[in-house]
Design an enzyme around this catalytic site. Structure first.
Site, PDB file in Angstrom:
ATOM      1  N   HIS A  39      -6.579   2.287 -30.916  1.00  0.00           N
ATOM      2  CA  HIS A  39      -7.037   3.533 -30.313  1.00  0.00           C
ATOM      3  C   HIS A  39      -8.137   3.335 -29.280  1.00  0.00           C
ATOM      4  CE1 HIS A  39      -6.730   7.699 -29.618  1.00  0.00           C
ATOM      5  NE2 HIS A  39      -8.035   7.771 -29.614  1.00  0.00           N
TER       6      HIS A  39
ATOM      7  N   TYR B 261      -9.151   4.267 -24.825  1.00  0.00           N
ATOM      8  CA  TYR B 261     -10.396   4.632 -24.148  1.00  0.00           C
ATOM      9  C   TYR B 261     -10.799   3.575 -23.143  1.00  0.00           C
ATOM     10  CZ  TYR B 261     -10.614   8.695 -26.937  1.00  0.00           C
ATOM     11  OH  TYR B 261     -10.295   9.894 -27.480  1.00  0.00           O
TER      12      TYR B 261
ATOM     13  N   HIS C 281       3.646  11.901 -24.567  1.00  0.00           N
ATOM     14  CA  HIS C 281       2.182  12.056 -24.557  1.00  0.00           C
ATOM     15  C   HIS C 281       1.510  10.928 -23.780  1.00  0.00           C
ATOM     16  CE1 HIS C 281      -1.957  12.412 -25.855  1.00  0.00           C
ATOM     17  NE2 HIS C 281      -1.896  11.206 -26.377  1.00  0.00           N
ATOM     18  N   PHE C 282       1.830   9.672 -24.131  1.00  0.00           N
ATOM     19  CA  PHE C 282       1.063   8.618 -23.444  1.00  0.00           C
ATOM     20  C   PHE C 282       1.588   8.329 -22.048  1.00  0.00           C
ATOM     21  CE2 PHE C 282       3.651   5.960 -26.440  1.00  0.00           C
ATOM     22  CZ  PHE C 282       4.400   5.281 -25.493  1.00  0.00           C
ATOM     23  N   HIS C 283       2.759   8.897 -21.704  1.00  0.00           N
ATOM     24  CA  HIS C 283       3.141   8.811 -20.293  1.00  0.00           C
ATOM     25  C   HIS C 283       2.376   9.839 -19.457  1.00  0.00           C
ATOM     26  CE1 HIS C 283       6.308   6.009 -21.504  1.00  0.00           C
ATOM     27  NE2 HIS C 283       6.261   5.621 -20.252  1.00  0.00           N
TER      28      HIS C 283
ATOM     29  N   ARG D  11      11.410   7.845 -30.938  1.00  0.00           N
ATOM     30  CA  ARG D  11      11.017   6.945 -29.853  1.00  0.00           C
ATOM     31  C   ARG D  11      11.573   5.553 -30.153  1.00  0.00           C
ATOM     32  NH1 ARG D  11       4.646   5.359 -30.885  1.00  0.00           N
ATOM     33  NH2 ARG D  11       4.973   4.109 -29.034  1.00  0.00           N
ATOM     34  N   ARG D  12      11.469   4.654 -29.197  1.00  0.00           N
ATOM     35  CA  ARG D  12      11.779   3.239 -29.371  1.00  0.00           C
ATOM     36  C   ARG D  12      13.156   3.030 -29.989  1.00  0.00           C
ATOM     37  NH1 ARG D  12       6.278   0.557 -31.838  1.00  0.00           N
ATOM     38  NH2 ARG D  12       5.350   0.166 -29.825  1.00  0.00           N
TER      39      ARG D  12
END
Lengths: 155, 562
Positions: free
Chosen positions: B233, B237, B384-386, B449-450
């Site tokens: 995580h 950041y 989300h992370f895209h 996913r994946r």
């Protein structure tokens, strides 16, 4: 340190919302029993098929329309391969893996847990709607990952 | 206890960049954008396979290119770009050039990371490491894949020490002054990185490498996962903080305004240090072996990053409004019109900021304890992370590249390049709208996913997902055009015409608004912040991690299932 008056108001509203939100989640989890899947219940991954209750995977009635479902997620499938659950049954899932990490997701429900070798994961779900539910592995587990699925029939 | 901040003047921004340091910066950016290009090829192939539009030749596996995409984009593109950007700003704002020893550390880090990248890529291409970038045990890659990761991480450590060294030297030679904001934030970012990577270093060195060589028979899965997510995580950041540096420091200068508050900017970075690390369990909410109360405690700690995020949002829009009003804007929203929409140095990062609003909201949903069951390991998370890393962070980094590359080379950002940059940004946004939008939606319906193309035996749920997967492939194809254009833009920026004092691209370093109060000195007491962080980490992890150590689950033998 000086903080602009508007920034103080902005942060106060934001932080207040944050704590309300955390409170809602916390009450849901600890007072209303809506916990994420859990359990600290270890098992030797090499002896899953010999260890009770996974030596006999499937449904076991434990109450009136209440069952334990012992399931093994393995590369690349689930045991038992087909399962029938009576409508309205409360099912306590217990899931583990004899090889790599797998996922255990029943689409259209809140059942979504990790099958981790060495541990047994627990989650309870009540099947209120009839149908043929898709169970799939949602954690990459190898070349046949996309074929790893089964169904649970609720009727 | 206040001191004056060393103000960057307009002349500093224009001053030519040190020629030796320029080579170090460019070397990093070249690897970063090469990784972006290769990762983009892998990404578009995945999208097309998942959409059912193409089939890969039998020599290449879907999960193999998925591993390549994740490693090259999430680990290599980001880390190389970040270190290049931080070294550039550290050189610019803390002395005008890097100390000899710092430059050598930068090169040493670069060489180690590049060797690691090449070795890791070879392992992936040889199908020896089809374990995805999270390399969850007991999937066992070739030991040299893990050794490649060690090279990358150790290289980044050395680069981090270089930044600390330059910062310490600056502090020693400027007693009584508060450090430049860029230097402060670079140190904060690298501090998060150093402390976060301890987790992944321990699991790779003490668990994966001995086990993958066969020196030990078994690996404890929950311990390895917990150590990975202790790192996993704060990793995000580490991507985000350099983007925030561009927003806090560079954007005010680009739009012709001032930094709203130097001390609040620093305070937000201090809060990021404190609340980015003791939070890894929110990636493990659906796992056994962790007591519910500890999951919830880490959820609460996770949500504390809302505070510095709100501070950042406030500072950004306060800067925009102040700048607009200083230029004579009227009405409640008149200042919006005064923003330089046609300047890619502003437009690309601003679009990144805007996307961060839904992206952050999605993150709140993901971390919401039991609610995570609705989205865990579905395409929602990929969507989300895209948005977060592949749009907010990536567009900000692209926006930086448009001035950073010409600045270090003493070249111009020509109007033509600027236009290409705007076009690239728009292509990216359109592609991401289709791809991430479909991922979010179909993820809520349960699509995992994946996972390669499958209809799960034509189960109606899975058949219903198909049109969304096609839309993802279309979005991915548009994004691939964006990747190619970005790579070409980078080459064109390197070949741009030379500039003189007036026309060369500047390194935009903002000044603090006159009304802002001086920065308190306690903000630079790193020992205090690290001390508080250690206490938080011990609080969040001692009991649950101790339980895994004291009552370990039986270990696992290695598996190669691909």
């Amino acid at each position: 340190m000086h903080i602009h008056r508007l920034e103080k108001i902005w942060l106060a509203i934001g932080v207040a919302m944050l704590f309300v939100f955390l409170g809602v989640i916390g009450v849901g989890a600890f007072a209303m029993g809506m916990q994420p899947p859990t359990g600290h219940h270890t098992i030797d991954p090499e002896k899953v098929s010999e260890t009770y209750p996974f030596n006999n995977p499937g449904l076991e009635q434990v109450g009136e329309n209440e069952y334990n479902a012992y399931m093994i997620a393995y590369a690349f499938g689930f045991k038992p391969a087909k399962m029938e659950v009576p409508l309205g049954a409360k099912v306590h899932f217990q899931v583990t893996s004899p090889d790599v990490v797998h996922g255990f997701q029943i689409t259209g429900t809140t059942v979504n847990l990790m099958a981790v070798p060495g541990e047994v994961n627990h989650y309870t779900y009540t099947f209120d709607k009839p149908g043929e539910y898709l169970v799939l592995c949602n954690e990459y587990c190898g070349a046949g990952h996309e074929f790893m699925a089964t169904t649970i029939i609720v009727k | 206890m206040t001191a004056t901040v060393m103000q960057a003047s307009a002349a500093d921004n224009k001053r030519p960049f040190d020629g030796k340091d320029a080579k170090l910066v460019l070397a990093h950016l070249l690897v970063a954008f090469t990784a972006l290009l290769l990762g983009g090829v892998a990404g578009v192939l995945q999208g097309l396979v998942r959409g059912g539009m193409i089939e890969l030749p039998s020599e290449i596996g879907y999960y193999q290119i998925l591993t390549a995409h994740g490693v090259l984009m999430a680990l290599i593109f980001t880390t190389f770009f970040i270190i290049g950007f931080l070294y550039a700003g550290v050189s610019k704002t803390m002395g005008g050039k890097l100390l000899g020893v710092v430059s050598r550390m930068g090169w040493a880090g670069y060489v180690l990371m590049t060797v690691g990248t090449i070795l890791g890529t070879i392992m992936i291409l040889a199908n020896e490491a089809t374990v995805l970038y999270t390399f969850y045990a007991p999937l066992k890659a070739n030991p040299f894949f893990y050794i490649a990761l060690v090279f990358v991480v150790v290289g980044s450590w050395i680069s981090g020490y270089g930044i600390f060294t330059q910062y310490r030297y600056w502090r020693r030679t400027h007693k009584g002054s508060v450090s430049p904001l860029f230097g402060f934030m670079a140190v904060a970012t690298m501090l998060v990185w150093q402390i976060a990577t301890i987790g992944v270093a321990i699991t790779v060195l003490f668990q994966f490498i001995p086990w993958s060589f066969g020196w030990v028979e078994k690996i404890n899965i929950m311990i390895s996962r917990t150590l990975f997510w202790y790192f996993g995580h704060p990793l995000v950041y580490f991507w985000l903080m350099p983007a925030y540096m561009c927003w806090y420091i560079c954007i005010p200068k680009i739009i012709g305004g001032k930094i709203f508050s130097d001390s609040m900017a620093r305070l937000s970075f201090v809060l990021f240090i404190l609340f980015s690390i003791p939070v890894g369990f929110h990636h493990q909410l659906m796992e056994p072996g962790i007591a519910p109360v500890w999951k919830y405690i880490q959820v609460v700690l996770t949500f504390m990053v809302v505070i510095p995020s709100l501070m950042t949002a406030f500072a950004m829009f306060a800067t925009f409004e102040q700048t607009g009003r200083a230029k004579g804007a009227r009405g409640l929203f008149g200042w919006l019109k005064t923003l330089p929409w046609g300047d890619v140095r502003f437009f690309a990062p601003f679009m990144g900021m805007l996307v961060f609003i839904p992206a952050g909201a999605g993150g709140i949903i993901n971390a919401s304890n039991q609610m995570n069951a609705m989205v865990h390991n579905t395409l929602w998370v990929t969507g989300h992370f895209h948005l977060t890393v592949a749009t907010t962070v990536a567009l900000t980094f692209f926006g930086v590249a448009y001035w950073l590359i010409p600045h270090v080379l003493g070249k111009q950002l020509t109007p033509r390049m600027n236009r290409l940059g705007i076009i690239q940004t728009i292509i990216w946004l359109i592609g991401m709208f289709f791809m991430s939008g479909s991922m979010h939606t179909v993820g809520l319906f349960g699509s995992p996913r994946r996972t390669a193309y499958t209809t799960y035996g034509d189960h109606p749920d899975a058949v219903f997902w198909m049109p969304y997967h096609v839309a993802m492939a279309i979005g991915g194809t548009i994004l691939f055009i964006g990747v190619i254009l970005m790579f070409c833009n980078m080459i064109a920026l390197m070949r741009a015409p030379k500039g003189d004092e007036k026309t060369a691209a500047e390194f935009p370093i903002g000044e603090t608004a006159d009304a802002a109060e001086p920065t308190p000195k306690w903000i630079e007491r790193w020992g205090v912040w690290v001390g508080v962080l250690v206490v938080l980490i011990l609080f969040a992890y001692t009991v649950p991690f101790g339980d895994m150590l004291v009552n370990p689950a039986p270990g696992s033998k290695p598996w190669v299932t691909w």
